[in-house]
Design an enzyme around this catalytic site. Sequence first.
Site, short mmCIF file in Angstrom:
data_model
loop_
_atom_site.label_atom_id
_atom_site.label_comp_id
_atom_site.label_asym_id
_atom_site.label_seq_id
_atom_site.Cartn_x
_atom_site.Cartn_y
_atom_site.Cartn_z
N GLU A 208 3.22 -46.62 59.36
CA GLU A 208 3.46 -47.14 60.82
C GLU A 208 4.05 -48.51 60.38
O GLU A 208 5.01 -49.37 61.06
CB GLU A 208 2.30 -47.19 61.67
N ASP B 177 7.93 -49.76 61.53
CA ASP B 177 8.02 -51.20 62.44
C ASP B 177 9.09 -52.04 62.10
O ASP B 177 10.16 -52.39 62.95
CB ASP B 177 6.65 -51.72 62.86
N GLU C 71 7.05 -44.79 64.64
CA GLU C 71 7.20 -45.66 63.73
C GLU C 71 6.99 -45.23 62.26
O GLU C 71 7.73 -45.55 61.33
CB GLU C 71 6.35 -46.92 63.79
#
Length: 228
Positions: free
Chosen positions: A45, A49, A121
């Site tokens: 994640e 991002d 993400e």
Amino acid sequence: MRLAADLKAFEGRIGHTFHTPELLVRAVTHASLSSQTRPDNQRLEFLGDRVLGLVMAEALLGADEAATEGQLAPRFNAMVRKETCADVARAIGLGEVMKLGRSEMLSGGRRKEALLGDAMEALIAAVYLDGGFDAARALVLRLWADRIGAVDHDARDPKTALQEWAQARGMTPPCYTQTGRTGPDHQPIFTVEVTLDNGARETARAGSKRIAEQQAARALLARLEQET
């Protein structure tokens, strides 16, 4: 490693076949089901991002070569915020293949905005690690295509836009009040009212307090702009 049937079908939905299937399994594994032999998606994640941000910045620059930084920034924020990632996750059925612990399963984790956004993400990062930046860029542009084309010319957060509207007229910032909450704990519905010094007000209902505030602000701002 061979993927289960649901994940093989998911590969078809996103248009990427993993050379390293373990990356996809990790991307859809929530911390509630992690163990020493089953890593969760939190590190992915973090990476996803950043990959999403770079792809989106590049895409928005290319989509409007005359836009200023002040115009691009709110558009960028609208494209990478957690709510948008969760919307994309819903569109591809990511929640259906997420691997969750029993507690998250029982509390409706497959529908939770934060979990969906995080997993989206993580998926971007998994594709990046599996196929490189070009594969990740292709995924993001494919899944976000309609949103990039439809992003508002002025994509400021509606709460920010309403606050600027009020301050330009000498008013104090808008006041947001939660006036109700219904539904079970795992799927609440919040009712929020926003008011201004001049008595103008609007209410909205949503599955999170923050989204309800944004919707109320958007509705009030739209009405005020029509009246002026």
